[in-house]
Enzyme design. Structure first.
Site, PDB file in Angstrom:
ATOM      1  N   LYS A 124     -20.342 -24.363 -10.265  1.00 36.15           N
ATOM      2  CA  LYS A 124     -19.931 -23.142 -10.922  1.00 36.15           C
ATOM      3  C   LYS A 124     -18.742 -22.497 -10.227  1.00 36.15           C
ATOM      4  O   LYS A 124     -18.036 -21.671 -10.803  1.00 36.15           O
ATOM      5  CB  LYS A 124     -21.099 -22.131 -10.880  1.00 36.15           C
ATOM      6  N   GLY A 125     -18.546 -22.811  -8.967  1.00 35.80           N
ATOM      7  CA  GLY A 125     -17.641 -22.027  -8.112  1.00 35.80           C
ATOM      8  C   GLY A 125     -16.199 -21.911  -8.574  1.00 35.80           C
ATOM      9  O   GLY A 125     -15.518 -20.952  -8.239  1.00 35.80           O
ATOM     10  N   ASP A 138     -14.829 -28.522   1.626  1.00 39.43           N
ATOM     11  CA  ASP A 138     -15.439 -28.230   2.925  1.00 39.43           C
ATOM     12  C   ASP A 138     -15.618 -29.575   3.652  1.00 39.43           C
ATOM     13  O   ASP A 138     -14.665 -30.106   4.211  1.00 39.43           O
ATOM     14  CB  ASP A 138     -16.754 -27.498   2.644  1.00 39.43           C
ATOM     15  N   ARG A 154     -20.354 -13.908  -6.785  1.00 39.63           N
ATOM     16  CA  ARG A 154     -19.342 -14.626  -7.576  1.00 39.63           C
ATOM     17  C   ARG A 154     -18.394 -13.673  -8.294  1.00 39.63           C
ATOM     18  O   ARG A 154     -17.250 -13.998  -8.574  1.00 39.63           O
ATOM     19  CB  ARG A 154     -20.011 -15.505  -8.637  1.00 39.63           C
ATOM     20  N   ASP A 200     -20.125 -18.317  -4.274  1.00 41.84           N
ATOM     21  CA  ASP A 200     -21.374 -17.575  -4.096  1.00 41.84           C
ATOM     22  C   ASP A 200     -22.032 -17.858  -2.756  1.00 41.84           C
ATOM     23  O   ASP A 200     -21.696 -18.800  -2.053  1.00 41.84           O
ATOM     24  CB  ASP A 200     -22.378 -17.985  -5.178  1.00 41.84           C
ATOM     25  N   PHE A 224     -17.851 -18.696   6.344  1.00 44.19           N
ATOM     26  CA  PHE A 224     -18.431 -18.758   5.004  1.00 44.19           C
ATOM     27  C   PHE A 224     -17.846 -17.655   4.131  1.00 44.19           C
ATOM     28  O   PHE A 224     -17.973 -16.472   4.441  1.00 44.19           O
ATOM     29  CB  PHE A 224     -19.951 -18.663   5.049  1.00 44.19           C
ATOM     30  N   VAL A 225     -17.191 -18.070   3.034  1.00 40.14           N
ATOM     31  CA  VAL A 225     -16.518 -17.095   2.175  1.00 40.14           C
ATOM     32  C   VAL A 225     -17.220 -16.985   0.816  1.00 40.14           C
ATOM     33  O   VAL A 225     -17.840 -17.938   0.347  1.00 40.14           O
ATOM     34  CB  VAL A 225     -15.031 -17.455   1.969  1.00 40.14           C
ATOM     35  N   LYS A 227     -11.270 -25.795   3.785  1.00 38.59           N
ATOM     36  CA  LYS A 227     -11.895 -25.528   5.094  1.00 38.59           C
ATOM     37  C   LYS A 227     -11.765 -26.814   5.900  1.00 38.59           C
ATOM     38  O   LYS A 227     -12.724 -27.552   6.106  1.00 38.59           O
ATOM     39  CB  LYS A 227     -13.366 -25.166   4.864  1.00 38.59           C
ATOM     40  N   GLU A 280     -11.224 -27.337  -8.243  1.00 40.10           N
ATOM     41  CA  GLU A 280     -12.351 -27.092  -7.332  1.00 40.10           C
ATOM     42  C   GLU A 280     -12.123 -25.781  -6.581  1.00 40.10           C
ATOM     43  O   GLU A 280     -10.980 -25.395  -6.316  1.00 40.10           O
ATOM     44  CB  GLU A 280     -12.467 -28.295  -6.370  1.00 40.10           C
ATOM     45  N   ASP A 281     -13.190 -25.107  -6.214  1.00 46.20           N
ATOM     46  CA  ASP A 281     -13.051 -23.851  -5.478  1.00 46.20           C
ATOM     47  C   ASP A 281     -12.686 -24.084  -4.008  1.00 46.20           C
ATOM     48  O   ASP A 281     -11.743 -23.523  -3.494  1.00 46.20           O
ATOM     49  CB  ASP A 281     -14.340 -23.006  -5.587  1.00 46.20           C
TER      50      ASP A 281
HETATM   51  P1  IMP Z   1     -18.387 -30.051   0.435  1.00 45.89           P
HETATM   52  O1  IMP Z   1     -19.095 -31.141  -0.303  1.00 45.89           O
HETATM   53  O2  IMP Z   1     -18.972 -29.835   1.796  1.00 45.89           O
HETATM   54  O3  IMP Z   1     -16.885 -30.254   0.504  1.00 45.89           O
HETATM   55  O4  IMP Z   1     -18.703 -28.709  -0.290  1.00 45.89           O
HETATM   56  C1  IMP Z   1     -18.066 -28.320  -1.406  1.00 45.89           C
HETATM   57  C2  IMP Z   1     -18.824 -27.216  -2.109  1.00 45.89           C
HETATM   58  O5  IMP Z   1     -19.587 -26.418  -1.207  1.00 45.89           O
HETATM   59  C3  IMP Z   1     -17.829 -26.277  -2.728  1.00 45.89           C
HETATM   60  O6  IMP Z   1     -17.520 -26.672  -4.018  1.00 45.89           O
HETATM   61  C4  IMP Z   1     -18.556 -24.962  -2.696  1.00 45.89           C
HETATM   62  O7  IMP Z   1     -19.295 -24.810  -3.883  1.00 45.89           O
HETATM   63  C5  IMP Z   1     -19.482 -25.055  -1.528  1.00 45.89           C
HETATM   64  N1  IMP Z   1     -18.934 -24.319  -0.356  1.00 45.89           N
HETATM   65  C6  IMP Z   1     -18.359 -24.831   0.751  1.00 45.89           C
HETATM   66  N2  IMP Z   1     -17.972 -23.866   1.607  1.00 45.89           N
HETATM   67  C7  IMP Z   1     -18.294 -22.706   1.004  1.00 45.89           C
HETATM   68  C8  IMP Z   1     -18.113 -21.317   1.368  1.00 45.89           C
HETATM   69  O8  IMP Z   1     -17.563 -20.949   2.419  1.00 45.89           O
HETATM   70  N3  IMP Z   1     -18.577 -20.422   0.468  1.00 45.89           N
HETATM   71  C9  IMP Z   1     -19.176 -20.754  -0.710  1.00 45.89           C
HETATM   72  N4  IMP Z   1     -19.351 -22.023  -1.085  1.00 45.89           N
HETATM   73  C10 IMP Z   1     -18.922 -22.993  -0.242  1.00 45.89           C
END
Ligand code: IMP
Length: 182
Positions: A44-45, A104, A166, A160, A153-154, A132, A100-101
């Site tokens: 959803k982000g 990470d 959100r 969210d 963490f944002v 990140k 993508e939002d």
């Molecule tokens: P990844 O698989 O670790 O790259 O995570 C990606 C997903 O984790 C993103 O699409 C976000 O939905 C969520 N996410 C990662 N860091 C944050 C954060 O700081 N705040 C909120 N959601 C996050």
């Protein structure tokens, strides 16, 4: 209600985000020529980022959605990626721009990008609002990036924590006192 001081420390204002989104839209427009832009929003982000990016693009655009979850109620990725909503139509032969939002660890996107390629997309590019980068476990190429951020963490602007925040028009760091309560 003013959440700013008690729960969230603002980092990117609505104005700063809007300015950066316009720059990204201009770069996408340049690279896409006269072609329709095929946006694929990761729910959803990324919903707010996608809404603003598609309005700024000034080109014919197709808007598709896919739901992926890797967090549940946790603050860090479980590494287990779950498809919560599949695409409504085929992407075979399409030049897809994934929206993508935040990238990470990169686990979610490395799963999704491989999945899209296996469905026969002609090309897959990535627009991510936040990077990140310090936490990366899988290499992910970001073609259009909003902002790099440190390992904090944002929330806000679509992002969210346990389905909250959100709706904020800005992006801010969630104060540790909030998530230590959960
Ligand atoms: P990844 O698989 O670790 O790259 O995570 C990606 C997903 O984790 C993103 O699409 C976000 O939905 C969520 N996410 C990662 N860091 C944050 C954060 O700081 N705040 C909120 N959601 C996050």
């Amino acid at each position: 209600m003013d959440l700013t001081s008690t729960e969230v420390r603002p980092v990117f204002t609505a104005e700063a985000i809007a300015a950066r989104v316009s720059e990204l839209a201009a770069a996408i427009r340049r690279d896409s020529g006269n072609e329709e832009v095929f946006f694929l929003c990761i729910l959803k982000g990324a919903f707010m980022f996608m809404a603003d990016l598609s309005r700024a693009i000034d080109r014919h655009a197709r808007c598709e959605f896919i739901g992926i979850s890797s967090y549940g109620k946790e603050k860090s990725s479980s590494g287990e990626v779950r498809l919560t909503k599949d695409l409504d139509s085929s992407i075979e032969g399409a030049n897809v721009l994934v929206v993508e939002d935040i990238v990470d660890t990169g686990l979610t996107l490395s799963y999704l990008l491989a999945n899209l390629e296996s469905r026969g997309a002609a090309s897959v590019r990535l627009a991510a609002l936040l990077d990140k980068f310090e936490r990366r476990e899988r290499e992910v190429q970001i073609d259009y990036l909003g902002f790099k951020i440190p390992d904090e963490f944002v929330v806000g602007y679509g992002l969210d924590f346990a389905e909250r925040y959100r709706e904020l028009p800005y992006i801010g760091v969630l104060r540790p006192s909030v998530y230590s309560r959960v």
